[in-house]
Write a protein that holds these residues in place. Structure first.
Motif, PDB file in Angstrom:
ATOM      1  N   ARG A 134       0.850  -1.199   0.000  1.00  0.00           N
ATOM      2  CA  ARG A 134       0.000   0.000   0.000  1.00  0.00           C
ATOM      3  C   ARG A 134       0.878   1.237   0.000  1.00  0.00           C
ATOM      4  O   ARG A 134       1.993   1.227   0.524  1.00  0.00           O
ATOM      5  CB  ARG A 134      -0.955  -0.002   1.181  1.00  0.00           C
ATOM      6  N   GLN A 135       0.365   2.283  -0.599  1.00  0.00           N
ATOM      7  CA  GLN A 135       1.108   3.536  -0.649  1.00  0.00           C
ATOM      8  C   GLN A 135       1.122   4.166   0.734  1.00  0.00           C
ATOM      9  O   GLN A 135       0.077   4.267   1.390  1.00  0.00           O
ATOM     10  CB  GLN A 135       0.485   4.492  -1.652  1.00  0.00           C
ATOM     11  N   THR A 136       2.305   4.592   1.171  1.00  0.00           N
ATOM     12  CA  THR A 136       2.440   5.213   2.491  1.00  0.00           C
ATOM     13  C   THR A 136       2.989   6.632   2.429  1.00  0.00           C
ATOM     14  O   THR A 136       3.081   7.285   3.455  1.00  0.00           O
ATOM     15  CB  THR A 136       3.349   4.357   3.402  1.00  0.00           C
ATOM     16  N   GLY A 137       3.363   7.089   1.247  1.00  0.00           N
ATOM     17  CA  GLY A 137       3.878   8.446   1.146  1.00  0.00           C
ATOM     18  C   GLY A 137       4.404   8.755  -0.237  1.00  0.00           C
ATOM     19  O   GLY A 137       4.317   7.930  -1.153  1.00  0.00           O
ATOM     20  N   THR A 138       4.924   9.964  -0.372  1.00  0.00           N
ATOM     21  CA  THR A 138       5.571  10.394  -1.613  1.00  0.00           C
ATOM     22  C   THR A 138       6.887  11.070  -1.252  1.00  0.00           C
ATOM     23  O   THR A 138       7.064  11.549  -0.130  1.00  0.00           O
ATOM     24  CB  THR A 138       4.699  11.386  -2.418  1.00  0.00           C
ATOM     25  N   THR A 139       7.787  11.102  -2.207  1.00  0.00           N
ATOM     26  CA  THR A 139       9.061  11.800  -2.030  1.00  0.00           C
ATOM     27  C   THR A 139       9.370  12.568  -3.314  1.00  0.00           C
ATOM     28  O   THR A 139       8.822  12.267  -4.375  1.00  0.00           O
ATOM     29  CB  THR A 139      10.224  10.824  -1.739  1.00  0.00           C
ATOM     30  N   ALA A 140      10.266  13.538  -3.178  1.00  0.00           N
ATOM     31  CA  ALA A 140      10.719  14.313  -4.338  1.00  0.00           C
ATOM     32  C   ALA A 140      12.234  14.195  -4.417  1.00  0.00           C
ATOM     33  O   ALA A 140      12.932  14.296  -3.398  1.00  0.00           O
ATOM     34  CB  ALA A 140      10.309  15.771  -4.202  1.00  0.00           C
ATOM     35  N   HIS A 141      12.737  13.957  -5.610  1.00  0.00           N
ATOM     36  CA  HIS A 141      14.179  13.961  -5.811  1.00  0.00           C
ATOM     37  C   HIS A 141      14.710  15.381  -5.595  1.00  0.00           C
ATOM     38  O   HIS A 141      13.983  16.368  -5.776  1.00  0.00           O
ATOM     39  CB  HIS A 141      14.523  13.475  -7.227  1.00  0.00           C
ATOM     40  N   LYS A 142      15.973  15.459  -5.255  1.00  0.00           N
ATOM     41  CA  LYS A 142      16.615  16.748  -5.019  1.00  0.00           C
ATOM     42  C   LYS A 142      16.444  17.653  -6.247  1.00  0.00           C
ATOM     43  O   LYS A 142      16.664  17.225  -7.375  1.00  0.00           O
ATOM     44  CB  LYS A 142      18.101  16.541  -4.729  1.00  0.00           C
ATOM     45  N   GLY A 143      16.009  18.862  -5.993  1.00  0.00           N
ATOM     46  CA  GLY A 143      15.831  19.839  -7.060  1.00  0.00           C
ATOM     47  C   GLY A 143      14.436  19.850  -7.668  1.00  0.00           C
ATOM     48  O   GLY A 143      14.159  20.661  -8.542  1.00  0.00           O
ATOM     49  N   TYR A 144      13.547  18.978  -7.194  1.00  0.00           N
ATOM     50  CA  TYR A 144      12.179  18.906  -7.727  1.00  0.00           C
ATOM     51  C   TYR A 144      11.207  19.417  -6.676  1.00  0.00           C
ATOM     52  O   TYR A 144      11.335  19.108  -5.492  1.00  0.00           O
ATOM     53  CB  TYR A 144      11.831  17.472  -8.129  1.00  0.00           C
ATOM     54  N   ASP A 145      10.226  20.202  -7.128  1.00  0.00           N
ATOM     55  CA  ASP A 145       9.245  20.753  -6.193  1.00  0.00           C
ATOM     56  C   ASP A 145       7.918  20.003  -6.269  1.00  0.00           C
ATOM     57  O   ASP A 145       6.897  20.488  -5.814  1.00  0.00           O
ATOM     58  CB  ASP A 145       9.037  22.249  -6.454  1.00  0.00           C
ATOM     59  N   ARG A 146       7.968  18.819  -6.831  1.00  0.00           N
ATOM     60  CA  ARG A 146       6.777  17.967  -6.928  1.00  0.00           C
ATOM     61  C   ARG A 146       7.196  16.544  -6.562  1.00  0.00           C
ATOM     62  O   ARG A 146       8.367  16.190  -6.671  1.00  0.00           O
ATOM     63  CB  ARG A 146       6.212  17.997  -8.345  1.00  0.00           C
ATOM     64  N   PRO A 147       6.245  15.731  -6.133  1.00  0.00           N
ATOM     65  CA  PRO A 147       6.596  14.333  -5.857  1.00  0.00           C
ATOM     66  C   PRO A 147       7.074  13.639  -7.141  1.00  0.00           C
ATOM     67  O   PRO A 147       6.509  13.842  -8.214  1.00  0.00           O
ATOM     68  CB  PRO A 147       5.271  13.716  -5.391  1.00  0.00           C
ATOM     69  N   THR A 148       8.146  12.884  -7.001  1.00  0.00           N
ATOM     70  CA  THR A 148       8.674  12.119  -8.138  1.00  0.00           C
ATOM     71  C   THR A 148       8.581  10.617  -7.902  1.00  0.00           C
ATOM     72  O   THR A 148       8.724   9.835  -8.842  1.00  0.00           O
ATOM     73  CB  THR A 148      10.142  12.502  -8.417  1.00  0.00           C
ATOM     74  N   SER A 149       8.345  10.208  -6.656  1.00  0.00           N
ATOM     75  CA  SER A 149       8.232   8.786  -6.318  1.00  0.00           C
ATOM     76  C   SER A 149       7.164   8.592  -5.260  1.00  0.00           C
ATOM     77  O   SER A 149       6.888   9.501  -4.475  1.00  0.00           O
ATOM     78  CB  SER A 149       9.555   8.239  -5.766  1.00  0.00           C
ATOM     79  N   ILE A 150       6.593   7.395  -5.255  1.00  0.00           N
ATOM     80  CA  ILE A 150       5.726   7.020  -4.144  1.00  0.00           C
ATOM     81  C   ILE A 150       6.444   5.949  -3.341  1.00  0.00           C
ATOM     82  O   ILE A 150       7.229   5.161  -3.881  1.00  0.00           O
ATOM     83  CB  ILE A 150       4.327   6.540  -4.587  1.00  0.00           C
ATOM     84  N   THR A 151       6.172   5.943  -2.054  1.00  0.00           N
ATOM     85  CA  THR A 151       6.673   4.904  -1.163  1.00  0.00           C
ATOM     86  C   THR A 151       5.536   3.920  -0.928  1.00  0.00           C
ATOM     87  O   THR A 151       4.396   4.332  -0.690  1.00  0.00           O
ATOM     88  CB  THR A 151       7.136   5.506   0.183  1.00  0.00           C
ATOM     89  N   MET A 152       5.865   2.635  -1.028  1.00  0.00           N
ATOM     90  CA  MET A 152       4.871   1.588  -0.769  1.00  0.00           C
ATOM     91  C   MET A 152       5.458   0.622   0.257  1.00  0.00           C
ATOM     92  O   MET A 152       6.669   0.430   0.316  1.00  0.00           O
ATOM     93  CB  MET A 152       4.535   0.832  -2.064  1.00  0.00           C
ATOM     94  N   GLN A 153       4.567   0.047   1.069  1.00  0.00           N
ATOM     95  CA  GLN A 153       4.997  -0.888   2.095  1.00  0.00           C
ATOM     96  C   GLN A 153       4.084  -2.110   2.128  1.00  0.00           C
ATOM     97  O   GLN A 153       2.905  -2.030   1.810  1.00  0.00           O
ATOM     98  CB  GLN A 153       4.985  -0.244   3.482  1.00  0.00           C
ATOM     99  N   PHE A 154       4.702  -3.217   2.532  1.00  0.00           N
ATOM    100  CA  PHE A 154       3.979  -4.450   2.823  1.00  0.00           C
ATOM    101  C   PHE A 154       4.288  -4.793   4.267  1.00  0.00           C
ATOM    102  O   PHE A 154       5.449  -4.919   4.642  1.00  0.00           O
ATOM    103  CB  PHE A 154       4.440  -5.591   1.900  1.00  0.00           C
ATOM    104  N   GLU A 155       3.241  -4.899   5.091  1.00  0.00           N
ATOM    105  CA  GLU A 155       3.432  -5.238   6.493  1.00  0.00           C
ATOM    106  C   GLU A 155       3.421  -6.749   6.647  1.00  0.00           C
ATOM    107  O   GLU A 155       2.504  -7.421   6.196  1.00  0.00           O
ATOM    108  CB  GLU A 155       2.351  -4.590   7.347  1.00  0.00           C
ATOM    109  N   LEU A 156       4.450  -7.249   7.308  1.00  0.00           N
ATOM    110  CA  LEU A 156       4.572  -8.688   7.516  1.00  0.00           C
ATOM    111  C   LEU A 156       3.863  -9.125   8.796  1.00  0.00           C
ATOM    112  O   LEU A 156       3.667  -8.378   9.690  1.00  0.00           O
ATOM    113  CB  LEU A 156       6.057  -9.077   7.572  1.00  0.00           C
TER     114      LEU A 156
END
Length: 156
Positions: A134-156
């Protein structure tokens, strides 16, 4: 039949691994911004990455058809560089690699498997959602003012 194994010290076909990664990620070149960190990998850096992380390999007979890296992050494992040979995509190899990664994470008493995927790659997000992430957040690469990646996690 597909065999999933942890790469051992006998594995030495680094060029085949790089070729697989480049072929699997090629379709992203025109779609993602900034460019993939894959462009930073060469024979030396991939060997170093495999020494620091757990490298999973998917074999169809003697043919390398998939891979991914697992990086220990304390209570988490980071799943990165999941790559499937383009001729083998949609055959279940990715699911087998993710399943094997879950087994390894459980055996190492991890609580979470985490990954990042580029914003533009919605089909990749769908693949991981299908496998319980499931998606748990977003991140932006250095120098970008918009999200460039989403973070996803699987809980064990």
């Amino acid at each position: 039949m597909i065999d999933i194994v942890i790469a051992d010290e006998e594995f030495d076909d680094w060029q085949a691994l790089l070729d697989l990664l480049y072929a699997a990620f090629a379709y992203m070149d025109a779609r993602i911004d900034p460019p993939s960190s894959l462009q930073l990998l060469n024979t030396e850096t991939i060997i170093d990455k495999a020494r620091e992380e757990t490298l999973l390999l998917a074999w169809q007979g003697s043919r390398l058809v998939g891979c991914c890296f697992l990086k220990d992050l304390g209570e988490k494992i980071y799943l990165g560089k999941l790559a499937i040979d383009p001729q083998t995509q949609k055959s279940g190899v990715g699911g087998l690699l993710v399943g094997f990664a879950k087994t390894i994470a459980k055996s190492r008493n991890k609580k979470i498997i985490e990954l990042q995927s580029r914003i533009e790659l919605t089909e990749v997000h769908d693949f991981f959602r299908h496998h319980g992430f499931r998606q748990t957040g977003t991140t932006a690469h250095k120098g970008y003012d918009r999200p460039t990646s989403i973070t996803m996690q699987f809980e064990l």
